[in-house]
Design a protein around this motif. Structure first.
Motif, short mmCIF file in Angstrom:
data_model
loop_
_atom_site.label_atom_id
_atom_site.label_comp_id
_atom_site.label_asym_id
_atom_site.label_seq_id
_atom_site.Cartn_x
_atom_site.Cartn_y
_atom_site.Cartn_z
N VAL A 77 -11.19 49.01 1.92
CA VAL A 77 -12.21 48.86 0.88
C VAL A 77 -13.51 48.36 1.51
O VAL A 77 -13.48 47.49 2.39
CB VAL A 77 -11.74 47.87 -0.21
N ALA A 78 -14.62 48.89 1.08
CA ALA A 78 -15.92 48.43 1.57
C ALA A 78 -16.13 46.98 1.16
O ALA A 78 -15.79 46.58 0.04
CB ALA A 78 -17.04 49.30 1.02
N THR A 79 -16.70 46.18 2.04
CA THR A 79 -16.93 44.77 1.77
C THR A 79 -18.35 44.38 2.15
O THR A 79 -19.00 45.05 2.95
CB THR A 79 -15.95 43.87 2.54
N THR A 80 -18.79 43.28 1.57
CA THR A 80 -20.08 42.71 1.94
C THR A 80 -20.02 41.20 1.76
O THR A 80 -19.34 40.71 0.86
CB THR A 80 -21.24 43.27 1.09
N ALA A 81 -20.71 40.49 2.64
CA ALA A 81 -20.84 39.04 2.50
C ALA A 81 -22.19 38.70 1.88
O ALA A 81 -22.61 37.54 1.88
CB ALA A 81 -20.69 38.35 3.86
N GLY A 82 -22.86 39.69 1.31
CA GLY A 82 -24.19 39.49 0.74
C GLY A 82 -24.19 39.10 -0.72
O GLY A 82 -25.27 39.02 -1.33
N GLY A 83 -23.00 38.87 -1.29
CA GLY A 83 -22.93 38.40 -2.67
C GLY A 83 -23.44 39.41 -3.68
O GLY A 83 -23.45 40.62 -3.46
N VAL A 84 -23.91 38.87 -4.82
CA VAL A 84 -24.30 39.73 -5.93
C VAL A 84 -25.50 40.61 -5.60
O VAL A 84 -25.59 41.75 -6.07
CB VAL A 84 -24.57 38.87 -7.19
#
Length: 293
Positions: free
Chosen positions: A54-61
């Motif tokens: 699954v694509a993820t990001t640590a950049g929040g909303v």
């Protein structure tokens, strides 16, 4: 032509709730998780999501908004954070499903007013204790005039993450508010136990309803019927006792997680996530139906 489609959804929050939610989405035939957004790239949750492809990001909303559009956004962060998230997501077309006890949006219990949620763009699932107790309380309230309702929830310490502990005041206030709204009782009290017991206890709710007149047969039948409806989407939900003494009804229920990544005692995570996925699936079906009609 099929009346269902695959909805592209996003999960905001990569804690205990967010990762179980991802597992349930993965098992759904009508939902596809396009993104899990957190704030710490080193978190276990984001690493697990990435391992699932699954694509993820640590950049929040902010990163989630930029990566959209999504059909549904699940907010599995915290009540305080949800206030900001709701503002940033207000202009998006996505259905916003709030799994925090923020009190924002339309309060929804799937078996009670789930149909109403189809017309809302921002729904709130109250709390895990609310999802476990309100189906029973609403059913009981149809057969008496509740004057006071008390709910005591017990959850294993291992299932209460950092955000859940920060949310305790909001959990209590939001659940009490929902109890009054769904039962008509003028007074409600909610208490929460986070148990460090070993082995961990299952998730439990103990309910007390005080009313001037109670028909024991009708109350028992209503509670059991409500429990069956919940089990249809959240297996592991069961009434363990039900008693009527004079003008007092006492009901105890347990929720056991059905397996997979969650241990059995994590019924609190299981029931609120099962409710969230069910509502998203119903939204997908309604959207597909309106598109083919």
């Amino acid at each position: 032509m099929s009346d269902t489609r695959t909805s592209n959804v996003a999960v905001l929050g990569a804690g205990l709730i967010g990762i179980d939610l991802l597992d349930k989405i993965h098992l759904s035939t009508s939902l596809h998780c396009g993104l899990v957004a957190g704030r710490d790239a080193r978190s276990v949750g984001l690493r697990r999501a990435a391992a699932m492809g699954v694509a993820t990001t640590a950049g929040g909303v902010a990163a989630l908004v930029e990566a959209g559009p999504f059909d549904v956004v699940f907010d599995a962060s915290s009540a305080a954070a949800h206030t900001e998230h709701a503002q940033l997501l207000a202009s998006c077309a996505a259905l916003l499903v709030d799994l925090t006890p923020s009190s924002l949006g339309q309060q929804v219990v799937p078996t009670v007013n789930g149909a109403d949620a189809l017309a809302c763009r921002h729904i709130n699932l109250i709390s895990c204790g609310g999802q476990a107790s309100l189906p029973l309380l609403h059913a009981i309230a149809q057969h008496c005039d509740p004057q006071y309702v008390e709910v005591v929830t017990t959850a294993a310490s291992a299932t209460a993450g950092h955000a859940s502990r920060l949310n305790l005041d909001e959990y209590i206030e939001t659940t009490q508010q929902a109890i009054r709204a769904f039962t008509g009782a003028p007074a409600a009290k909610v208490m929460v136990n986070i148990s460090p017991a070993d082995p961990p206890p299952p998730f439990r709710v103990a309910i007390t309803v005080c009313a001037p007149r109670v028909d024991e047969g009708r109350v028992r039948a209503a509670a059991e019927s409500a429990a069956r409806e919940v089990r249809a989407f959240a297996p592991g939900f069961a009434i363990t006792s039900c008693a009527v003494t004079g003008g007092k009804v006492t009901v105890a229920a347990e929720v056991t997680a059905p397996g997979g990544r969650l241990p059995g005692h994590a019924g609190n995570l299981h029931i609120i996530n099962a409710a969230a996925v069910l509502l998203a699936e119903q939204h997908a079906a309604a959207t597909a139906q309106s598109g083919t009609s």
